[in-house]
Design an enzyme around this catalytic site. Structure first.
Site, mmCIF file in Angstrom:
data_model
loop_
_atom_site.group_PDB
_atom_site.id
_atom_site.type_symbol
_atom_site.label_atom_id
_atom_site.label_comp_id
_atom_site.label_asym_id
_atom_site.label_seq_id
_atom_site.Cartn_x
_atom_site.Cartn_y
_atom_site.Cartn_z
ATOM 1 N N TYR A 66 -21.746 -60.817 -69.614
ATOM 2 C CA TYR A 66 -20.508 -61.591 -69.635
ATOM 3 C C TYR A 66 -20.850 -63.052 -69.920
ATOM 4 O O TYR A 66 -21.230 -63.804 -69.027
ATOM 5 C CB TYR A 66 -19.766 -61.481 -68.303
ATOM 6 C CG TYR A 66 -19.291 -60.086 -67.947
ATOM 7 C CD1 TYR A 66 -19.240 -59.070 -68.893
ATOM 8 C CD2 TYR A 66 -18.896 -59.786 -66.646
ATOM 9 C CE1 TYR A 66 -18.809 -57.796 -68.561
ATOM 10 C CE2 TYR A 66 -18.454 -58.517 -66.301
ATOM 11 C CZ TYR A 66 -18.423 -57.525 -67.256
ATOM 12 O OH TYR A 66 -17.997 -56.256 -66.911
ATOM 13 N N LEU A 216 -5.723 -52.958 -65.276
ATOM 14 C CA LEU A 216 -4.392 -53.414 -65.687
ATOM 15 C C LEU A 216 -4.245 -53.378 -67.201
ATOM 16 O O LEU A 216 -3.335 -53.993 -67.757
ATOM 17 C CB LEU A 216 -4.130 -54.837 -65.168
ATOM 18 C CG LEU A 216 -4.162 -54.999 -63.646
ATOM 19 C CD1 LEU A 216 -3.966 -56.460 -63.265
ATOM 20 C CD2 LEU A 216 -3.096 -54.137 -63.003
ATOM 21 N N GLY A 219 -3.828 -56.597 -68.937
ATOM 22 C CA GLY A 219 -2.551 -57.275 -68.731
ATOM 23 C C GLY A 219 -1.340 -56.519 -69.244
ATOM 24 O O GLY A 219 -0.202 -56.856 -68.879
#
Length: 290
Positions: A66, A216, A219
């Protein structure tokens, strides 16, 4: 609703010294565009992580890829400034290199995996990894060699628990022939779950933690016009909270790790622990992908 705290989601026990609140936090969004380079406001990133700690998050999912290394640097700083950092558990990942925005290349050469672990331990100033995932299986290296190197480091005391990410059930079983696998991390959410329902059930039956990444759907499930909106209104909750509540109800071995760069979204996500879906609404949500 009750107070906002990750502990309200219940706990999962890896071992008697490694018990985590089921709602965790993922650091991937604390990077630049395409998960490449530094986050635009490093001080905010550090403060956000510490805020998660204050709200009961004791399980952080991260990876050296990351950034690379930028999200880990913010996590390391937050840990160094937090008084109870020894009570925070890290889910780390190795086995991918980065060559640019949104570019991910699996590298499972044993020497490289070992180097990543050693550098991560130095970054976090720790003597062992709590939970260490093979981020992706490198198709050019036998899985026995990749997982086998993690097993060697586990035997040396540098890794407590081994996980494997984005795998099929057959690949998980192959890895289990080499080492005890204590966690699986696959893409899984209320909108995309049918392909992995079998592996979730298998991990639950075998007391293996299941970490759903993209809980999610980056989003999409949290938007006001998502298919979850009507049920969210019924519970006076947000669509994101409903999506996370579905994961928490789906199986007690599921540890959602939603990431965000917003304190408000962090609080909203953690408040999902206070949403108790009815069996009827759970089924409606489970059928969304049909």
């Amino acid at each position: 609703m009750s107070d906002i705290n990750a502990k309200n989601a219940g706990t999962f026990e890896f071992d008697k010294d490694f018990v985590v609140n089921r709602l965790g936090y993922g650091t991937m969004q604390l990077t630049g565009k395409g998960v490449w380079g530094p986050y635009k406001d490093p001080d905010h990133a550090v403060d956000l992580i510490k805020h998660a700690f204050d709200l009961g998050v004791n399980f952080i999912d991260t990876a050296d890829s990351y950034g690379p290394w930028t999200a880990d640097s913010y996590l390391a700083k937050a840990l160094s400034e937090y008084s109870d950092s020894d009570k925070i558990f890290i889910s780390d990942k190795v086995g991918q290199v980065r060559t640019g925005e949104n570019e991910w290349i699996p590298v499972g050469v044993p020497a490289y995996l070992r180097q990543e672990v050693e550098l991560s331990l130095r970054m976090f100033n720790r003597d062992h990894e709590d939970l260490l995932f093979l981020h992706r299986i490198d198709s050019h290296v036998p899985i026995e060699d990749q997982v086998g190197e993690l097993k060697k480091m586990q035997d040396e005391g540098k890794i407590k628990h081994i996980g494997i990410s984005q795998v099929s059930l057959d690949e998980l079983k192959a890895a289990q022939k080499v080492a005890k696998i204590d966690a699986v991390e696959n893409m899984y959410n209320v909108g995309h779950h049918k392909n992995d329902d079998e592996i979730v059930d298998y991990t639950a039956e075998n007391n293996i933690a299941f970490l759903p990444w993209f809980p999610l759907d980056t989003g999409n499930l949290a938007k006001s016009n998502s298919p979850l909106e009507d049920i969210a209104k019924k519970y006076n909750a947000s669509p994101a909270q409903i999506a996370l509540a579905w994961l928490l109800k789906r199986s007690k071995n599921i540890l959602p790790i939603p990431g965000t760069s917003s304190v408000d979204h962090l609080k909203d996500n953690l408040n999902a622990a206070n949403v108790n879906l009815s069996d009827e609404d759970f089924k409606k949500l489970s059928d969304l992908e049909d």
